[in-house]
Design an enzyme around this catalytic site. Structure first.
Site, PDB file in Angstrom:
ATOM      1  CG  ASP A   1      -0.579   3.617   3.402  1.00  0.00           C
ATOM      2  OD1 ASP A   1      -1.284   2.595   3.427  1.00  0.00           O
ATOM      3  OD2 ASP A   1       0.604   3.636   3.766  1.00  0.00           O
ATOM      4  NE  ARG A   2      -4.442  -1.069   6.646  1.00  0.00           N
ATOM      5  CZ  ARG A   2      -3.417  -1.744   7.137  1.00  0.00           C
ATOM      6  NH1 ARG A   2      -2.751  -1.295   8.153  1.00  0.00           N
ATOM      7  NH2 ARG A   2      -3.060  -2.880   6.589  1.00  0.00           N
ATOM      8  CE  LYS A   6      -2.054  -1.046   3.795  1.00  0.00           C
ATOM      9  NZ  LYS A   6      -1.331  -2.339   3.946  1.00  0.00           N
ATOM     10  CB  THR A  10       5.467   0.464  -2.261  1.00  0.00           C
ATOM     11  OG1 THR A  10       6.220  -0.018  -1.161  1.00  0.00           O
ATOM     12  CG2 THR A  10       6.350   0.556  -3.491  1.00  0.00           C
TER      13      THR A  10
END
Length: 204
Positions: free
Chosen positions: A78-79, A13, A15
């Site tokens: 990210d998330r 994620k 990256t």
């Protein structure tokens, strides 16, 4: 525009978030791993620290979502806030690592927050097998992740698949990452970008 990347621990994620932010000139919102005061304690004593950790993540991501909407910028996250509530917290509860009382309290807090935010315009789910996750986790060598078991990752993967199967908060792209190498193979990153381009054109 709010894009978010979802996936299990080690799916890639962070990256991909950085690579896509660079390509599209989006602002990246990364997960607060370095400054998280609970992570080390949690991995050493999950039962004691599970509720504290989950509330920390919930607070952090709720704040992120509010900032993303207020900023008016094009942001890749990210998330998501949903993963904590639909995957990580229920998994800890099911494993007996979070009490019923704490889990009900947590769910109530999440439902309140969810009523005040909306889902990302596009969710990118990185689907990965367990061997690939294990390989990636070992490769990045974070000390606190050394104790993550195959059983724990498998349980998370099952919950991810169930959540994605019923996902209705917005557009969704599923990318199978087992045979992709975004970092070293430009053609692999190109495939991902083409897939995302096709979805984004429908958003504007």
């Amino acid at each position: 525009m709010h894009i978010a990347i979802a996936g299990n621990i080690g799916a890639g994620k962070t990256t991909l978030t950085k690579l896509l932010a660079k390509h599209y000139k989006w602002e990246a919102q990364l997960e607060d791993v370095v400054d998280n005061p609970y992570l080390d304690d949690f991995y050493n004593q999950m039962e004691r620290w599970s509720f504290n950790l989950q509330v920390y993540f919930l607070n952090s991501r709720f704040r992120q979502v509010l900032q993303i909407r207020e900023s008016g910028k094009q942001i890749i996250q990210d998330r998501t806030i949903y993963e904590d509530a639909h995957i990580f917290a229920p998994n800890l509860h099911a494993m007996g690592l979070m009490t019923n009382r704490d889990f009900e309290n947590y769910k109530s807090l999440f439902e309140l927050m969810e009523s005040l935010v909306k889902g990302p315009d596009l969710l990118i789910y990185l689907r990965s097998s367990i061997p690939n996750l294990v390989s990636q986790i070992h490769k990045r060598g974070r000390d606190y992740e050394n104790s993550i078991s195959i059983d724990y990752l498998s349980r998370l993967n099952e919950r991810y698949e169930a959540w994605i199967h019923g996902y209705k908060n917005g557009k969704l792209v599923i990318i199978d990452v087992d045979n992709l190498n975004f970092v070293d193979k430009p053609e692999d990153l190109g495939k991902v970008i083409n897939t995302i381009d096709a979805e984004i054109h429908g958003l504007f």
